[in-house]
Design a protein around this motif. Structure first.
Motif, PDB file in Angstrom:
ATOM      1  N   PRO A  78       0.734  -1.422   0.023  1.00  0.00           N
ATOM      2  CA  PRO A  78       0.071   0.097  -0.182  1.00  0.00           C
ATOM      3  C   PRO A  78       0.810   1.280  -0.061  1.00  0.00           C
ATOM      4  CG  PRO A  78       0.317  -0.707   2.384  1.00  0.00           C
ATOM      5  CD  PRO A  78       1.023  -1.644   1.537  1.00  0.00           C
ATOM      6  N   TYR A  79       2.006   1.335  -0.675  1.00  0.00           N
ATOM      7  CA  TYR A  79       2.799   2.520  -0.403  1.00  0.00           C
ATOM      8  C   TYR A  79       2.905   3.454  -1.632  1.00  0.00           C
ATOM      9  CZ  TYR A  79       4.141  -0.261   3.506  1.00  0.00           C
ATOM     10  OH  TYR A  79       4.269  -1.059   4.676  1.00  0.00           O
ATOM     11  N   CYS A  80       2.624   2.575  -2.791  1.00  0.00           N
ATOM     12  CA  CYS A  80       2.838   3.788  -4.054  1.00  0.00           C
ATOM     13  C   CYS A  80       1.972   3.414  -4.985  1.00  0.00           C
ATOM     14  CB  CYS A  80       4.135   3.781  -4.596  1.00  0.00           C
ATOM     15  SG  CYS A  80       4.789   2.094  -4.869  1.00  0.00           S
ATOM     16  N   GLY A  81       1.518   4.041  -6.015  1.00  0.00           N
ATOM     17  CA  GLY A  81       0.942   3.629  -7.245  1.00  0.00           C
ATOM     18  C   GLY A  81      -0.646   3.288  -7.100  1.00  0.00           C
ATOM     19  N   LEU A  82      -0.920   2.322  -7.802  1.00  0.00           N
ATOM     20  CA  LEU A  82      -2.637   1.848  -7.903  1.00  0.00           C
ATOM     21  C   LEU A  82      -2.715   1.270  -6.480  1.00  0.00           C
ATOM     22  CD1 LEU A  82      -5.343   1.780  -9.039  1.00  0.00           C
ATOM     23  CD2 LEU A  82      -4.501  -0.238 -10.386  1.00  0.00           C
ATOM     24  N   THR A 104      -4.882  -8.057 -15.955  1.00  0.00           N
ATOM     25  CA  THR A 104      -3.883  -7.123 -15.520  1.00  0.00           C
ATOM     26  C   THR A 104      -4.211  -5.569 -15.643  1.00  0.00           C
ATOM     27  OG1 THR A 104      -2.593  -6.994 -17.668  1.00  0.00           O
ATOM     28  CG2 THR A 104      -2.277  -8.551 -16.113  1.00  0.00           C
ATOM     29  N   SER A 105      -3.792  -5.001 -14.713  1.00  0.00           N
ATOM     30  CA  SER A 105      -4.006  -3.506 -14.878  1.00  0.00           C
ATOM     31  C   SER A 105      -2.395  -2.755 -15.569  1.00  0.00           C
ATOM     32  CB  SER A 105      -4.250  -2.854 -13.713  1.00  0.00           C
ATOM     33  OG  SER A 105      -3.175  -2.786 -12.754  1.00  0.00           O
ATOM     34  N   PHE A 106      -2.577  -1.563 -15.951  1.00  0.00           N
ATOM     35  CA  PHE A 106      -1.302  -0.749 -15.907  1.00  0.00           C
ATOM     36  C   PHE A 106      -1.577   0.399 -15.677  1.00  0.00           C
ATOM     37  CE2 PHE A 106       0.731   2.029 -19.271  1.00  0.00           C
ATOM     38  CZ  PHE A 106       1.929   1.718 -18.903  1.00  0.00           C
ATOM     39  N   GLY A 107      -0.419   1.169 -14.988  1.00  0.00           N
ATOM     40  CA  GLY A 107      -0.318   2.413 -14.453  1.00  0.00           C
ATOM     41  C   GLY A 107       1.348   2.660 -14.621  1.00  0.00           C
ATOM     42  N   CYS A 108       1.562   3.785 -14.333  1.00  0.00           N
ATOM     43  CA  CYS A 108       2.757   4.522 -14.194  1.00  0.00           C
ATOM     44  C   CYS A 108       2.930   5.673 -13.472  1.00  0.00           C
ATOM     45  CB  CYS A 108       3.452   4.686 -15.737  1.00  0.00           C
ATOM     46  SG  CYS A 108       2.705   5.831 -16.497  1.00  0.00           S
ATOM     47  N   ARG A 109       4.149   6.242 -13.566  1.00  0.00           N
ATOM     48  CA  ARG A 109       4.413   7.463 -12.651  1.00  0.00           C
ATOM     49  C   ARG A 109       3.506   8.591 -12.965  1.00  0.00           C
ATOM     50  NH1 ARG A 109       5.846   7.581  -7.830  1.00  0.00           N
ATOM     51  NH2 ARG A 109       4.235   5.846  -8.441  1.00  0.00           N
ATOM     52  N   VAL A 110       3.308   9.106 -14.081  1.00  0.00           N
ATOM     53  CA  VAL A 110       2.503  10.134 -14.538  1.00  0.00           C
ATOM     54  C   VAL A 110       0.882  10.007 -14.461  1.00  0.00           C
ATOM     55  CG1 VAL A 110       4.208  10.863 -16.239  1.00  0.00           C
ATOM     56  CG2 VAL A 110       2.506   9.460 -17.187  1.00  0.00           C
ATOM     57  N   ASN A 111       0.665   8.516 -14.377  1.00  0.00           N
ATOM     58  CA  ASN A 111      -0.732   8.008 -14.155  1.00  0.00           C
ATOM     59  C   ASN A 111      -0.953   6.895 -13.683  1.00  0.00           C
ATOM     60  OD1 ASN A 111      -3.672   7.550 -14.545  1.00  0.00           O
ATOM     61  ND2 ASN A 111      -3.834   9.104 -16.010  1.00  0.00           N
ATOM     62  N   ILE A 112      -1.035   6.699 -12.483  1.00  0.00           N
ATOM     63  CA  ILE A 112      -1.036   5.619 -11.640  1.00  0.00           C
ATOM     64  C   ILE A 112      -2.134   4.499 -11.983  1.00  0.00           C
ATOM     65  CG2 ILE A 112      -0.011   6.514  -9.866  1.00  0.00           C
ATOM     66  CD1 ILE A 112      -2.548   6.258  -8.312  1.00  0.00           C
ATOM     67  N   ALA A 113      -3.054   4.881 -12.882  1.00  0.00           N
ATOM     68  CA  ALA A 113      -4.105   4.035 -13.273  1.00  0.00           C
ATOM     69  C   ALA A 113      -4.799   4.368 -14.609  1.00  0.00           C
ATOM     70  CB  ALA A 113      -5.343   3.514 -12.135  1.00  0.00           C
ATOM     71  N   ILE A 114      -4.296   3.596 -15.832  1.00  0.00           N
ATOM     72  CA  ILE A 114      -4.565   4.034 -17.054  1.00  0.00           C
ATOM     73  C   ILE A 114      -5.411   2.757 -17.455  1.00  0.00           C
ATOM     74  CG2 ILE A 114      -3.747   4.319 -19.325  1.00  0.00           C
ATOM     75  CD1 ILE A 114      -1.172   5.064 -18.236  1.00  0.00           C
TER      76      ILE A 114
END
Length: 1595
Positions: free
Chosen positions: A1188-1192, A1301-1311
């Protein structure tokens, strides 16, 4: 040296014996080089002065740098050749000189700086003092190559400085090993050799090349040295494409990103315009002489046995020596007849006792009938029982199949033998009592079932009852019926059985009787294997047909007493001996046993491996030494044979002086398949001896002359030479090809293999016009050679030993000879060398494996291997792909002590060879890599768009469904702060349980309602205000373990206007690594205070932590366990929703620490988007098993439940490590429909519960309730892992379409996120080669080079993505790979700070296209991918959509719910949707040879190449590819991986691995999301912080 002017042959016998003993001590390492020269000079000193006047004006040979000319040096060497065995035992003197000369030339060349392999201390074998090795330690070496035990000249003795003595610091990489290979094109003219070839150097095109020298003194007097190679240097021609160091010319590809298989084939087989071509006319078939069968010869073998068994029943047929050299057993012809009849009767009538194997009951009829096959299993020291059993089978009409005795279940080639037995339908194995007792047994006493073998009944052929007087053997079977099946092996080790009919067997015996002039009563000494080939044909069959007596010398005796066979010749005055060149060499070594030997009775010394070109050396050495003992030159008779064609040719005894021939040929010409007499100015030559003439005809019709062979070829034995490749065209007279035989005395086919039988036994040679030369079928012998004048047959190799590298052909034996010439007996065991080729990247690559001596150190081994590479390159102009050294007795052996080549190759390819040292050289010998990609800089983004429009390609753009309301709506203004939503829920649904935390036992650890969460958040807010004196906008570091305290602290910060920063606490067992990361995030985030609980604070202030960091340097630290119980006076509300809500810090896979800023508006927009996509309502139960520390993961853990009101079941991944079934049990217990996890958790369940599925099912765990199981990740979907998880737990009711699966990154944590109503995830197969060139080419499943990709979930509502070229920023089409750009309300506001250079990331949140719609602003994800419009495979909404309005009324208006409903309906009304396929991170891609490689693709290939590879990671070091593999096994297995990793990456990705690093499991760093930290690993490698088991630097 001083002895060059002394004729050794004229020295006294005692001096010669002392010199021989001295040489033996040197060869076995019992004396140093200096001591050897000192003692030798002392022995020869009295005789130098006596012979000095005879030397004339010829000076002694000195160093080449002393001004002596090359011509004078050559003349001196050839004039004073030493001819006794004491100076050179079975080695090529000139080959050694050529090797030393080549190494000396390379000393003056620039030497690359090559780091030594780095080996862990535990793997390094200590080098003991050099100790004496007796003859038995190396006497089982069965080699066919020349050895060179003499030391190199003093001026050439020092090894060249090939590499640096110590490894390079990894932070300063060495230059690429580019060896400069320059060849001298001019040589000093050389004196003519003793063989006068002036009359055959210019031949008409239609005359066969006369490469022989047939003068009567050719083999006498010791003037001629039987070296196959005269001297070596580089050839005159410098044709393109054949040099090892030049890239061959290749035609360009039509399009650089298309299939490159054609280019690989062209580069692997270049057409050298300067290569020599055959110039002669089409060859004339060679016809055998007329066969005149002696009048008294029996009509068949049964008749011979009957005659001699009755008339000469007391005469001995066989005598066997025991291991001590004493006569142990003899067999008379009478005993042979009676015992064979006993066996025939017992086998046909089953009057024997048998033991079955443990493989199961036999099926079918167990009786043995004439024509059935039985196995003969007898040891090599028991020819008597074998002969009785063999003739017993002939008497009974049964087909014997002789095989070797299986000693253990792991014998080399044992499974292939079992295949042969099974295909022959064998149910019985005949053996002796001693052998039956020695076979491995089960606990019940039965013979074990060997792997791959059929169930057998083991029968002893001793002590059988006498048959009844009235019993007579069955009638003789038809002549075309099988007489026996001979076991042979193909080049790949597969076992085959050659069928020999009764007519062929008899005809062959008659031919041997006439050709060898066998007579009754002669004594024959046999050292060969009596179960197959020459040993069987001569010593078992032809000897009985002629009534001869055979003395068998067991292999075990030869190891102890190598001269025992010569003693038997002396004792019995034997006239015939059947040996191999190995036995001649061993006889030369036994100098102490030469005194009592007399060989004058020997009229025929049959050399069974005379077809091996290197047998010439041992033959000449044997003759020169034992000529004084009575050996005549015309008695040495080499022969050529194979299992398929039986005996091809043999030199007739007594004709050696007139018909023996040899020739000095160009080795370079032979590599191109042509025969060229060595030129005068060439230093590269090859000496061949003939193998005699064609065998006599089987039968001859009277009145037919030899000139009319084409009219009646079926009555003659005819030999032709056909091309080695393609159709069987006749070769030209000066062309090397495969020898084919037409005769009635050959094998008739392979048992059970009709396809191979047609290929080998049904050959019709074609003339130049493509027409068959006759209707008869020839048999391929597998021997390569040509026909000389007078019908002489020259053999220069075998098909199985041929290696075709870059269009040139090389013989394995030639490579072995060169290897042995590099300081031969000092580092490796002679005869324990395996040379083979492996096919990698469309071409064969030469591999050398040798057994190193135990006293050879690491440094010495590497130096020796480097010198071998130089020598082979200089002499053969070919590169060595792999050179491996194994421990003594590690190579698989044949029953007679030779190296089992196919088994060695199999172990090499399977990674079970266990080498002690490995040197891979792919950089220098792989010259057919595809052309590097050409970057077209003149093609701009506008041209790309025009090209896509012209080709009809769609521009890559996709958009999720509508969010349902605008920012001006009341709902948006009312619920634009997540803290306000929590406060509203605490008031409206105060008792609603919103969080449940589970422990490792599955029990509820803590429960939190909305009201309890609100109250705890207020108390933490008071703590921050009172004790922390926090101000609005201050950053607070939250260091909590996964749990409810983290959630309370987060909302406590929001309540007072502080900005929370969630940080993973340091690991107690790994503070040295994790604590600095925690401190770095605290510093970079500019946190003014730290908020944590008592256990974490205690850890931060512990003594262990103080050893890593100063505990006093932390900011103010507050303990949430000590909070005031006051109510927060006022809840902070930000002035605008665009203000900062929290900071999200994480370390990317490239090792970069980045913190992103999330605003309040982005938080609520993200939560609303996930609510709509996943249909999250207060009545839902959501199971979360992720960090629970970062991102999605953080958004799902802390934010989503507050916004949507659903119940979140929190399962920390650390608890799943303790109890792998925890997550799945919770999902089943709470009937969870939607669950989220990480790849680490999924992999833990797949590996930890693989064998417990049935146990879980018995406990009532049911996963049929799961609708969506989403893996939260920031990488390409791991389709193999998700498929394995789905298949494994489908037994528990898990739907295969649930896992996504899901996909997120630094600029958008949940795409992208797979929603509850989304269609099944789609998969596509793309061409991996096109992907390297940024192209997307769809292929069918199972296509070569195909890569399966799965979409990364569906686009969330409100999200729009495009793909753009990362360099030009132009929009890409669907067929191009581009960077994914995203536009969304929940995009991050920007980077808070980047730990590093910020200039490269300035446009990550404000990127704009340069073409098309240039006004829109996107955020660059940094991930490469593509969009594809795919069909919806399943659209199942399921009935939950109708209740949106009733369940959604707590937080949204009816209008927004209706808008969501309409958006859902519009999205699902179409049959297609836009799928997002993520390929990999842009920063992690590897640019090599102009192409873009994704590390995961290379890693997946490496993971598949060996079962002991637990994990893998790749990165680049300067321009080298570094592969790090984790070894899940013993350290001794580390070097098995180096060749396999290199082969796999080269074959599948066309990349050369520069460095292979083998490490322990767990060394490859992996973050909390299960992603590899490749850059951290790279930094550790460069700073020498990796405790590697082995580091191999490929040359």
């Amino acid at each position: 040296m001083a002895d060059l002017s002394v004729d050794i042959s004229k020295l006294p016998d005692e001096i010669r014996d002392k010199l021989a003993e001295l040489d033996l001590e040197l060869s076995e390492g019992d004396i140093t080089q200096k001591g050897y020269e000192k003692k030798r000079t002392r022995l020869l000193a009295p005789y130098v002065a006596q012979h000095q006047p005879q030397a004339g004006n010829q000076p002694l040979r000195g160093p080449r740098g002393d001004g002596g000319s090359s011509r004078q040096h050559t003349r001196n060497r050839r004039t004073h050749r030493r001819v006794t065995h004491n100076e050179k035992r079975y080695h090529s003197e000139v080959r050694q000189e050529a090797v030393q000369q080549a190494l000396a030339e390379m000393q003056n060349r620039p030497k690359p700086s090559l780091p030594m392999p780095s080996k862990r201390t535990s793997m390094m074998a200590k080098s003991p003092d050099r100790e004496r090795h007796d003859l038995s330690s190396s006497s089982d070496e069965d080699s066919c190559a020349g050895d060179s035990e003499l030391p190199p000249p003093p001026e050439l003795g020092s090894p060249p400085a090939r590499r640096a003595a110590a490894p390079h610091p990894r932070g300063h990489p060495p230059p690429l090993p580019q060896l400069h290979h320059q060849r001298d094109k001019k040589h000093a003219p050389r004196e003519k050799t003793e063989i006068d070839l002036s009359d055959i150097t210019h031949l008409p095109a239609y005359i066969q090349p006369d490469v022989t020298h047939t003068t009567s003194g050719a083999r006498r007097g010791g003037a001629l040295i039987a070296d196959r190679v005269q001297c070596y240097a580089q050839p005159e021609d410098t044709g393109t494409g054949t040099g090892r160091w030049k890239r061959p010319k290749r035609r360009p590809l039509p399009e650089f990103y298309e299939d490159d298989d054609i280019e690989l084939e062209i580069a692997a087989n270049p057409k050298d315009p300067n290569a020599p071509k055959p110039e002669g006319g089409t060859m004339t078939p060679a016809v055998g002489e007329q066969l005149v069968v002696p009048a008294g010869l029996p009509r068949n073998l049964e008749a011979a046995l009957q005659r001699y068994g009755t008339a000469s029943f007391k005469a001995n047929v066989a005598t066997v020596l025991d291991p001590n050299g004493k006569l142990s057993n003899s067999l008379t012809y009478g005993k042979l007849l009676s015992r064979s009849l006993k066996i025939a009767h017992a086998v046909l009538n089953k009057t024997f006792t048998s033991k079955s194997s443990s493989g199961g009951p036999l099926t079918g009829d167990n009786s043995i009938k004439p024509g059935d096959r039985v196995a003969l299993v007898y040891p090599n020291n028991d020819p008597i029982n074998f002969m009785c059993a063999f003739y017993g089978c002939l008497q009974a009409g049964i087909v014997p199949v002789p095989i070797e005795v299986p000693l253990t279940r792991r014998d080399a080639g044992l499974q292939q033998v079992g295949f042969l037995l099974g295909s022959c339908g064998i149910q019985y194995a005949l053996t002796s009592d001693a052998c039956l007792k020695g076979l491995p047994k089960t606990s019940s006493g039965d013979v074990v079932s060997f792997r791959g073998w059929p169930s057998l009944q083991w029968v002893s052929t001793e002590k059988l009852p006498r048959p009844p007087r009235d019993w007579i053997p069955p009638p003789r079977p038809a002549e075309d019926s099988p007489a026996h099946i001979e076991h042979t092996s193909a080049a790949d080790g597969s076992a085959m059985g050659v069928i020999v009919t009764r007519s062929s067997m008899l005809a062959h015996c008659r031919m041997l009787s006439v050709a060898c002039n066998y007579t009754e009563g002669e004594h024959m000494v046999c050292v060969l294997d009596f179960k197959r080939e020459t040993g069987l044909w001569h010593a078992v069959l032809a000897s009985v047909l002629n009534g001869m007596h055979v003395i068998f010398i067991p292999y075990a005796l030869m190891k102890v007493s190598p001269a025992s066979w010569m003693h038997m010749i002396t004792k019995y005055r034997a006239s015939v001996a059947i040996v191999k060149s190995r036995d001649l060499h061993w006889g030369l070594l036994a100098t102490r046993d030469h005194k009592e030997i007399l060989l004058s009775s020997l009229r025929m010394l049959l050399v069974a491996d005379g077809a091996n070109p290197w047998s010439l050396s041992s033959c000449d050495q044997f003759l020169s030494v034992f000529q004084s003992k009575g050996v005549r030159g015309d008695a040495i008779c080499p022969c050529a044979c194979s299992s398929e064609s039986l005996t091809v040719c043999v030199r007739r005894a007594g004709r050696g002086g007139s018909s023996a021939g040899r020739g000095v040929l160009s080795m370079s010409g032979l590599s191109y398949g042509v025969v060229r007499v060595d030129a005068e100015n060439s230093l590269t030559s090859l000496t061949l001896q003939d193998c005699g003439q064609v065998m006599p005809s089987c039968k001859l019709t009277s009145g037919v002359s030899l000139e009319t062979w084409e009219i009646n070829t079926s009555t003659r034995r005819v030999i032709v030479v056909v091309k080695m490749e393609g159709l069987a065209y006749l070769c030209k007279t000066d062309e090397v090809g495969e020898i084919c035989v037409l005769s009635g005395a050959t094998g008739s086919g392979y048992w059970g293999l009709p396809g191979l039988t047609n290929t080998v036994f049904r050959v019709q040679p074609l003339d130049a016009d493509g027409e068959p030369i006759g209707e008869e079928h020839y048999v391929r012998s597998g021997l390569l050679g040509f026909l000389g004048p007078g019908g002489l047959v020259f053999v220069c190799g075998s098909r199985d030993g041929l290696m075709t590298v870059t269009g040139r052909k090389h013989n394995m034996d030639d490579i072995i000879a060169t290897v042995l010439a590099v300081e031969p007996m000092k580092f490796i065991y002679r005869g324990r060398i395996a040379v083979f080729s492996v096919r990698v990247l469309r071409d064969e690559r030469i591999c050398i494996v040798a057994e190193q001596r135990p006293d050879c150190g690491e440094e010495e081994s590497f130096q020796w291997m480097s010198r071998v590479l130089q020598a082979v390159d200089s002499i053969h102009q070919v590169g060595i792909y792999c050179l491996a050294l194994v421990q003594p007795n590690y190579l698989p052996k044949t029953p007679l002590g030779g190296i089992h080549l196919s088994e060695c190759k199999r172990r090499f390819l399977e990674g079970t060879l266990h080498p002690a040292n490995v040197l891979m050289c792919p950089h220098t010998c792989v010259t057919n890599l595809p052309k590097p990609r050409e970057i077209h800089s003149d093609v701009g983004p506008a041209s790309v768009i025009v090209g896509n429009l012209v080709q009809g390609n769609r521009l890559a753009s996709a958009q999720g469904r509508d969010m349902g309301y605008t920012d001006d709506s009341d709902a948006a203004r009312k619920y634009q702060f997540i803290s306000q939503i929590l406060r509203w829920r605490a008031q409206s649904t105060s008792d609603h349980v919103i969080f449940t935390l589970l422990n490792s036992k599955g029990a509820v650890s803590k429960v939190l309602t909305c009201a309890e969460l609100h109250k705890k958040a207020e108390r933490i807010g008071n703590l921050l205000l009172e004790k922390g004196r926090v101000n609005t906008g201050d950053h607070v570091a939250l260091i909590f373990p996964p749990g409810l305290d983290l959630i309370c602290a987060f909302y406590g910060c929001l309540y007072v206007g502080a900005v929370p920063v969630t940080i993973r606490p340091p690991h107690p067992q790994n503070l040295h690594t994790t604590l600095p990361t925690v401190r770095m995030i605290v510093d970079v985030s500019k946190a003014t205070l730290v908020l944590s609980n008592q256990s974490v604070i205690k850890l931060l202030r512990s003594k262990e932590a103080s050893n890593v960091l100063d505990s006093k340097a932390w900011p103010i630290t507050l303990d949430t366990d000590d909070m005031p119980k006051k109510k927060l006076p006022i809840l902070y509300r930000a002035p605008t929703a665009e203000m900062l809500a929290y900071l999200d810090f994480s370390v990317s896979t490239t090792g970069m620490l980045a913190g992103i800023k999330l605003s309040h508006a982005a938080v609520t927009s993200l939560c609303r988007s996930m609510k709509i996509a996943c249909e999250l309502y207060p009545s839902r139960h959501i199971a979360l098993c992720l960090d629970p520390y970062c991102g999605l993961g953080f958004a799902l853990w802390c934010l989503s439940s507050i916004y949507s009101g659903h119940h979140s079941i929190l399962i920390p991944p650390s608890e799943v490590e303790i109890n792998p079934a925890l997550w799945l049990s919770a999902v089943s217990q709470y009937k969870v429909r939607d669950t989220f996890c990480s790849y680490g958790v999924m992999e833990l369940c797949t590996k930890g519960l693989g064998s417990s599925v049935n146990q879980l099912k018995s406990k009532g765990i049911n996963l049929a309730c799961v609708r969506t199981c989403v893996v939260v990740a920031e990488e390409r979907p791991r389709i193999n892992l998700t498929n394995s998880f789905s298949k494994l737990f489908s037994a528990l009711g898990l739907s295969p379409r649930a896992v996504s699966t899901s996909f997120g990154c630094r600029v958008n944590i949940a795409i992208c996120l797979q929603g509850a109503s989304s269609p099944e995830p789609s998969t596509v197969y793309v061409d991996l080669r096109a992907l390297r060139n940024d192209r997307v080419s769809l292929v069918e499943r199972g296509s070569p080079h195909s890569l399966c990709l799965m979409e990364s979930g569906k686009l969330l509502p409100g999200v729009k993505v495009i793909t753009a070229n990362p360099e030009t920023k132009g929009q890409c089409g669907d067929s191009h790979l581009g960077e994914i750009w995203v536009q969304s309300p929940h995009n991050a506001s920007g980077y808070f700070t980047i730990y590093g250079d910020e200039s490269d990331y300035a446009d990550h949140f404000s990127a704009q296209l340069v073409t098309g719609n240039t006004g829109e602003v996107y955020a660059r994800t940094g991930y490469l991918g593509f969009l594809r419009r795919t069909e919806i495979s399943t659209t199942s909404v399921g009935g939950d959509d109708s209740s949106i309005m009733t369940r959604d009324s707590d937080t949204e208006s009816l209008a927004s719910a209706c808008a969501s409903m309409s958006g859902l309906t519009s999205a699902d009304s179409h049959d297609t949707h836009d799928a997002v396929f993520v390929v990999g991170a842009l920063d992690e891609t590897i640019m090599l040879r102009g192409m873009r490689y994704h590390p995961i693709d290379i890693e997946n290939s490496v993971m598949r190449c060996h079962k002991k590879i637990a994990e893998c990671a790749v990165f680049t070091w300067t321009n080298l590819l570094v592969v790090v593999v984790e070894l899940d096994g013993n350290d001794s297995e580390a070097l098995n991986l180096v060749p396999l990793v290199t082969n796999t990456v080269l074959e599948e990705h066309h990349l050369i691995v520069g460095v292979v690093v083998v490490v322990d499991p767990g060394v490859v760093p992996i973050n909390s999301r299960g992603e590899k930290q490749r850059m951290h690993l790279r930094d550790g490698f460069l700073s020498d912080q990796i405790d590697a088991i082995y580091i191999a630097y490929n040359m």
